[in-house]
Design a protein around this motif. Sequence first.
Motif, mmCIF file in Angstrom:
data_model
loop_
_atom_site.group_PDB
_atom_site.id
_atom_site.type_symbol
_atom_site.label_atom_id
_atom_site.label_comp_id
_atom_site.label_asym_id
_atom_site.label_seq_id
_atom_site.Cartn_x
_atom_site.Cartn_y
_atom_site.Cartn_z
ATOM 1 N N GLN A 1 27.212 -24.060 44.655
ATOM 2 C CA GLN A 1 28.301 -23.655 45.549
ATOM 3 C C GLN A 1 29.345 -22.791 44.840
ATOM 4 O OE1 GLN A 1 27.521 -27.236 45.445
ATOM 5 N NE2 GLN A 1 25.945 -26.670 46.940
ATOM 6 N N LEU A 2 29.061 -22.390 43.606
ATOM 7 C CA LEU A 2 30.056 -21.694 42.797
ATOM 8 C C LEU A 2 30.569 -20.422 43.461
ATOM 9 C CD1 LEU A 2 31.575 -21.506 40.048
ATOM 10 C CD2 LEU A 2 29.626 -20.186 39.202
ATOM 11 N N ASP A 3 29.667 -19.543 43.859
ATOM 12 C CA ASP A 3 30.088 -18.264 44.421
ATOM 13 C C ASP A 3 30.904 -18.447 45.697
ATOM 14 O OD1 ASP A 3 28.674 -17.242 42.345
ATOM 15 O OD2 ASP A 3 27.298 -16.031 43.541
ATOM 16 N N ALA A 4 30.431 -19.297 46.592
ATOM 17 C CA ALA A 4 31.143 -19.515 47.854
ATOM 18 C C ALA A 4 32.513 -20.135 47.611
ATOM 19 C CB ALA A 4 30.313 -20.405 48.771
ATOM 20 N N ALA A 5 32.581 -21.077 46.667
ATOM 21 C CA ALA A 5 33.844 -21.752 46.388
ATOM 22 C C ALA A 5 34.870 -20.791 45.793
ATOM 23 C CB ALA A 5 33.601 -22.929 45.442
ATOM 24 N N LEU A 6 34.448 -19.985 44.825
ATOM 25 C CA LEU A 6 35.384 -19.056 44.184
ATOM 26 C C LEU A 6 35.782 -17.928 45.136
ATOM 27 C CD1 LEU A 6 33.969 -18.780 40.544
ATOM 28 C CD2 LEU A 6 35.867 -20.183 41.383
ATOM 29 N N THR A 7 34.862 -17.496 45.971
ATOM 30 C CA THR A 7 35.195 -16.457 46.953
ATOM 31 C C THR A 7 36.265 -16.967 47.915
ATOM 32 O OG1 THR A 7 32.985 -15.468 46.809
ATOM 33 C CG2 THR A 7 34.280 -14.993 48.787
ATOM 34 N N TRP A 8 36.111 -18.201 48.365
ATOM 35 C CA TRP A 8 37.132 -18.805 49.233
ATOM 36 C C TRP A 8 38.462 -18.958 48.497
ATOM 37 C CZ3 TRP A 8 39.597 -23.593 48.576
ATOM 38 C CH2 TRP A 8 40.437 -23.977 49.639
ATOM 39 N N PRO B 1 31.442 -12.121 40.953
ATOM 40 C CA PRO B 1 30.237 -11.828 40.165
ATOM 41 C C PRO B 1 30.525 -11.688 38.674
ATOM 42 C CG PRO B 1 30.363 -10.409 42.100
ATOM 43 C CD PRO B 1 31.685 -11.077 41.978
ATOM 44 N N ALA B 2 31.702 -11.159 38.348
ATOM 45 C CA ALA B 2 32.022 -10.924 36.942
ATOM 46 C C ALA B 2 32.240 -12.221 36.167
ATOM 47 C CB ALA B 2 33.274 -10.045 36.836
ATOM 48 N N VAL B 3 32.708 -13.283 36.828
ATOM 49 C CA VAL B 3 33.010 -14.528 36.112
ATOM 50 C C VAL B 3 31.857 -15.527 36.145
ATOM 51 C CG1 VAL B 3 35.488 -14.291 36.531
ATOM 52 C CG2 VAL B 3 34.098 -15.671 38.101
ATOM 53 N N ARG B 4 30.760 -15.185 36.811
ATOM 54 C CA ARG B 4 29.659 -16.164 36.910
ATOM 55 C C ARG B 4 29.154 -16.571 35.530
ATOM 56 N NH1 ARG B 4 25.472 -18.776 39.073
ATOM 57 N NH2 ARG B 4 26.382 -18.972 41.136
ATOM 58 N N GLU B 5 28.954 -15.613 34.637
ATOM 59 C CA GLU B 5 28.486 -15.962 33.287
ATOM 60 C C GLU B 5 29.485 -16.881 32.591
ATOM 61 O OE1 GLU B 5 27.766 -13.904 28.916
ATOM 62 O OE2 GLU B 5 27.633 -12.654 30.707
ATOM 63 N N LEU B 6 30.774 -16.564 32.728
ATOM 64 C CA LEU B 6 31.819 -17.390 32.123
ATOM 65 C C LEU B 6 31.712 -18.835 32.603
ATOM 66 C CD1 LEU B 6 34.567 -17.822 30.639
ATOM 67 C CD2 LEU B 6 35.672 -17.050 32.746
ATOM 68 N N PRO C 1 35.577 -17.720 23.615
ATOM 69 C CA PRO C 1 36.501 -17.340 24.697
ATOM 70 C C PRO C 1 36.972 -15.894 24.604
ATOM 71 C CG PRO C 1 37.550 -18.863 23.173
ATOM 72 C CD PRO C 1 36.114 -18.831 22.813
ATOM 73 N N VAL C 2 37.107 -15.393 23.387
ATOM 74 C CA VAL C 2 37.522 -14.002 23.204
ATOM 75 C C VAL C 2 36.443 -13.067 23.740
ATOM 76 C CG1 VAL C 2 38.074 -12.237 21.487
ATOM 77 C CG2 VAL C 2 38.981 -14.561 21.236
ATOM 78 N N GLU C 3 35.193 -13.354 23.406
ATOM 79 C CA GLU C 3 34.099 -12.512 23.882
ATOM 80 C C GLU C 3 34.012 -12.535 25.410
ATOM 81 O OE1 GLU C 3 30.825 -14.231 21.822
ATOM 82 O OE2 GLU C 3 31.057 -12.953 20.046
ATOM 83 N N GLN C 4 34.225 -13.696 25.997
ATOM 84 C CA GLN C 4 34.163 -13.797 27.454
ATOM 85 C C GLN C 4 35.287 -13.008 28.123
ATOM 86 O OE1 GLN C 4 31.732 -15.214 29.369
ATOM 87 N NE2 GLN C 4 30.636 -15.431 27.428
ATOM 88 N N MET C 5 36.487 -13.063 27.564
ATOM 89 C CA MET C 5 37.605 -12.333 28.150
ATOM 90 C C MET C 5 37.449 -10.828 27.957
ATOM 91 S SD MET C 5 39.521 -14.557 29.710
ATOM 92 C CE MET C 5 37.924 -15.258 30.159
ATOM 93 N N ARG C 6 36.827 -10.423 26.872
ATOM 94 C CA ARG C 6 36.573 -8.992 26.675
ATOM 95 C C ARG C 6 35.652 -8.447 27.767
ATOM 96 N NH1 ARG C 6 35.954 -9.369 20.197
ATOM 97 N NH2 ARG C 6 38.122 -8.877 19.638
#
Length: 461
Positions: A232-239, A345-350, A404-409
Amino acid sequence: MSAPFPTRDFTASGDPVTHLGARLLRRGEDGFDAAVAAAVWRMNKPARTPAAVVLAQDEADVVAAMRLTKAEGLQVGVRSGGHSWTSPHVRDGALLLDVSRLNNFSIDADTMSAWVQPGLKGRVLNEALGEQGLMFPGGHHNSVGLGGFLLAGGWGWNMRRWGNGAEQVLAARIVTPDGEVIEADANRNADWYWAVRGAGPGFFGAVVGYTLRIHRRPAHITRNVIVVGEDQLDAALTWLRAQAEHVPAHLEMFANAACFDENGECTPLKLSLVGISFGENDAETEQSAALFDICPVADQASVRLRAAPVTLGELYEMASEADPEGLRFACDNINTNAPASELVPAVRELFTTLPTPRSHIYWLNWGKPRQREDMALSMQSTVYIAVYTLWDDPAQDEAMTRWPVEQMRKLESLACGAQTNDENMARRPAAYFSEQARTRLEALRQRHDPQHRFVSFLERP
């Protein structure tokens, strides 16, 4: 009128070394290593060694410490609570000025103000305020000292309604680089007053006292929680992103993502959509709950709480349990105004590659940024995202600090800056201020601390 600063004469006189006595520890002396270690909350201590530590007991010790730095040509870093993730107060060859023992306070309910010292923990202040039905928007964790919290802007409880902690600063008592004591407010030493509200590690003085605006405690503090899994990640974050511009001021609406249970054991990803409602009446409490009722993943939740009463003390415990003492920590963050179509979509990997069980992500719906020019705090955005890695094996230090630095980059193309409270300025300097505020801060630092006696950012922002 705000509560006055104490009238006692704290003036330090004579030779600063003589005045400080055993409270001054030089490198190599007994107690020095322990004092440096104690000035950093996390277990992964920075590989930086000060020249000396001053364990200040009162304002006079702070004055003496500043006169010592001037006499010996030392820079100085100031520690209040030591909760900073990158510990910019600990510097090679500098003086570490520890003001954590300056932790007195007084409350004036008649003027709705409080006088506090920088080493005071926000929870301690709120416990005392609570006895009088009052509250301050202090930091979310038990161990956060007010000094660094306020300098970093003050992102705390019910700040969306009351404003950041820095906005509650009515006056500050400051020791200057030359060891002089000044008081700054809207009418006196305006440059200092502007900077002390949000300059973070870039501040060029040592605060020894604040007068703060306090508030009536909200009548109804409740929690709304929806916990779902990765499906439910995408639907939850989109909401969640769709609500960001419309969240009522009394609702602190955020998401936490983690993959551990109450014993710290690894579990599948759990995304918690949370709303802490600081309602003044039943209508506001119901408004918060109704917002979560329309969440499209609510009927798939493994945990569902609706308007569940909660105390401020319980909220402190919940927040502190996420970052327990005795572990190693690293973090980084971004501010973003990106729409859901780009951000989710950009934060899914994170969200789906947390490297250790206790690592976690915090997404806050701040809402429409409030543009202000009367204080250094100037970096805001619709959404704030911070990531924290937690571990206990020293062999993982480099990998966990880097993650965390790599993810924020990877998200920098969607970012408009970062906050100074959960940053990783040593590895990824970011824009912590508006361009106008950054330029003014640098000019004020050059004017009031031309010798750069106070250390600043680990890297230039």
